[in-house]
Design a protein around this motif. Structure first.
Motif, PDB file in Angstrom:
ATOM      1  N   ILE A  11     -24.357  17.870  14.921  1.00 22.55           N
ATOM      2  CA  ILE A  11     -25.570  18.239  15.663  1.00 22.55           C
ATOM      3  C   ILE A  11     -25.201  18.767  17.045  1.00 22.55           C
ATOM      4  N   ASP A  12     -24.316  18.055  17.726  1.00 22.37           N
ATOM      5  CA  ASP A  12     -23.905  18.445  19.077  1.00 22.37           C
ATOM      6  C   ASP A  12     -23.271  19.835  19.083  1.00 22.37           C
ATOM      7  N   LEU A  13     -22.271  20.033  18.232  1.00 28.38           N
ATOM      8  CA  LEU A  13     -21.559  21.305  18.212  1.00 28.38           C
ATOM      9  C   LEU A  13     -22.433  22.429  17.653  1.00 28.38           C
ATOM     10  N   GLY A  14     -23.291  22.089  16.696  1.00 34.99           N
ATOM     11  CA  GLY A  14     -24.198  23.094  16.150  1.00 34.99           C
ATOM     12  C   GLY A  14     -25.155  23.621  17.196  1.00 34.99           C
ATOM     13  N   LEU A  15     -25.700  22.727  18.010  1.00 33.86           N
ATOM     14  CA  LEU A  15     -26.615  23.153  19.076  1.00 33.86           C
ATOM     15  C   LEU A  15     -25.887  23.964  20.144  1.00 33.86           C
ATOM     16  N   LYS A  16     -24.612  23.632  20.379  1.00 32.14           N
ATOM     17  CA  LYS A  16     -23.824  24.357  21.386  1.00 32.14           C
ATOM     18  C   LYS A  16     -23.240  25.661  20.862  1.00 32.14           C
ATOM     19  N   GLY A  17     -23.269  25.847  19.542  1.00 31.71           N
ATOM     20  CA  GLY A  17     -22.663  27.028  18.949  1.00 31.71           C
ATOM     21  C   GLY A  17     -21.154  26.970  18.931  1.00 31.71           C
ATOM     22  N   GLU A  18     -20.594  25.751  18.892  1.00 31.33           N
ATOM     23  CA  GLU A  18     -19.149  25.574  18.879  1.00 31.33           C
ATOM     24  C   GLU A  18     -18.684  25.137  17.489  1.00 31.33           C
ATOM     25  N   PRO A  19     -17.415  25.412  17.128  1.00 33.20           N
ATOM     26  CA  PRO A  19     -16.932  25.086  15.779  1.00 33.20           C
ATOM     27  C   PRO A  19     -16.799  23.576  15.548  1.00 33.20           C
ATOM     28  N   PHE A  20     -17.100  23.166  14.325  1.00 35.19           N
ATOM     29  CA  PHE A  20     -16.975  21.759  13.920  1.00 35.19           C
ATOM     30  C   PHE A  20     -15.627  21.563  13.248  1.00 35.19           C
ATOM     31  N   PRO A  21     -14.797  20.597  13.716  1.00 35.52           N
ATOM     32  CA  PRO A  21     -13.491  20.356  13.081  1.00 35.52           C
ATOM     33  C   PRO A  21     -13.648  19.573  11.777  1.00 35.52           C
ATOM     34  N   LEU A  22     -13.337  20.189  10.672  1.00 32.69           N
ATOM     35  CA  LEU A  22     -13.474  19.579   9.350  1.00 32.69           C
ATOM     36  C   LEU A  22     -12.095  19.274   8.798  1.00 32.69           C
ATOM     37  N   PHE A  23     -11.861  17.997   8.458  1.00 30.00           N
ATOM     38  CA  PHE A  23     -10.567  17.624   7.897  1.00 30.00           C
ATOM     39  C   PHE A  23     -10.340  18.357   6.573  1.00 30.00           C
ATOM     40  N   GLU A  24      -9.157  18.896   6.407  1.00 33.78           N
ATOM     41  CA  GLU A  24      -8.827  19.693   5.226  1.00 33.78           C
ATOM     42  C   GLU A  24      -9.150  18.942   3.938  1.00 33.78           C
ATOM     43  N   GLY A  25      -9.915  19.580   3.071  1.00 36.31           N
ATOM     44  CA  GLY A  25     -10.268  19.005   1.772  1.00 36.31           C
ATOM     45  C   GLY A  25     -11.444  18.061   1.798  1.00 36.31           C
ATOM     46  N   SER A  26     -11.920  17.697   2.985  1.00 32.29           N
ATOM     47  CA  SER A  26     -12.971  16.679   3.057  1.00 32.29           C
ATOM     48  C   SER A  26     -14.355  17.222   2.720  1.00 32.29           C
TER      49      SER A  26
END
Length: 314
Positions: A191-206
């Motif tokens: 929610i925080d990064l989405g509102l800021k327009g910044e990328p969300f760090p997603l663990f590989e394969g998760s």
């Protein structure tokens, strides 16, 4: 009743303290307000529960004398305080002292509460290991320091039940989401990064990992349902969560739907000990606690987005 809630300024502990107060109980909250995550958020949670009529005290359960100024007239203990989650910044000593030693000190305090009806330990699905889909009688295989120390703490508590020194049970919670979720957790960060327009760090394969994402209100329903069932649940373990599974990708899409915008994803290396699947088997909780979680993923995300915008968006 007089009820002690540890970790009362935290995510689930604060919601539980509020609910218990709404049910008419006198609630005493404890929290050490450490800096594992934003102290400002913990203070915000603490103010909310104080406004609801909960007394909250700053104390560290790792100190054997933490309870010297607390009343011993306690009917119930709900033990949420812990070193949470899987974090590269937390050492084994952090998990051991906060999850094991702190629980031992709280048990010693509880043994001196002569009217104590029940010690409710708050456990976690991480106790089961990389796949948490089993009923409570399956041997656990924790795959992280967090899971190992939470299992050890759970057994410390249940030992006292076996020895007939106090009545106790343990609740293993599954993938809790909703208002007040910690800032490093998936939905708050999305929610925080989405509102800021910044990328969300997603663990590989998760993105394909499966989770029983459970709304915090449904979790609290299960937690408070133990009250009045002391004889029936003494020495027992219960899974508390939803039976509905969603992938992490579906969780991301739910946040995008509620925000009305796409979220940029940045893939980062895998995290050791991360669970591949959690699906709460709640047959036992349904039968004994009449537990029946109802909140959908979208409803949970809507509530969390509203809370975040109210408190953190100018």
């Amino acid at each position: 009743m007089n009820i002690l809630v540890t970790g009362a300024a935290g995510f689930i502990g604060s919601h539980t303290a509020e609910r218990l107060r709404q049910l008419g109980h006198n609630v005493i909250g404890l929290d050490n307000f450490n800096n594992y995550y934003s102290i400002e958020l913990k203070r915000l949670n603490a103010k909310s529960i104080e406004d609801a009529g909960v007394e909250i005290y700053e104390a560290d359960l790792r100190d054997p004398d933490f309870g010297k100024n607390l009343t011993k007239d306690i009917d119930y203990i709900f033990h949420f305080a812990a070193q949470p989650g899987i974090s590269s910044t937390s050492s084994f000593e952090d998990y051991f002292s906060n999850n094991f030693i702190a629980t031992k000190n709280l048990i010693d305090f509880g043994l001196n509460c002569t009217d104590l009806k029940m010690f409710v330990n708050i456990g976690t699905s991480s106790i089961y290991g990389l796949e948490a889909t089993s009923p409570e009688n399956v041997a656990p295989k924790p795959a992280s320091f967090y899971g190992v120390t939470k299992l050890a703490a759970e057994q410390l508590v249940l030992q006292k039940s076996r020895e007939k020194q106090m009545k106790a049970c343990s609740l293993r919670l599954y993938s809790v989401i909703g208002p007040r979720e910690r800032p490093e957790k998936m939905y708050t960060k999305l929610i925080d990064l989405g509102l800021k327009g910044e990328p969300f760090p997603l663990f590989e394969g998760s993105d394909s990992h499966l989770r029983s994402f459970t709304y915090v209100g449904d979790i609290v329903d299960g937690v408070v349902s133990v009250i009045g069932k002391e004889d029936e649940i003494d020495g027992e373990i219960f899974n508390i969560g939803t039976e509905v599974e969603h992938t992490t990708q579906e969780g991301i899409e739910a946040v995008e739907q509620v925000l009305g915008k796409s979220i940029e994803i940045k893939v980062v290396p895998k995290r050791a000990g991360d669970q591949l699947r959690t699906k709460a088997n709640i047959d036992k909780a349904r039968k004994i606690l009449n537990y029946n979680p109802q909140t959908s993923l979208i409803e949970a995300v809507e509530a969390q987005v509203e809370w975040f915008k109210t408190n953190f968006v100018d």
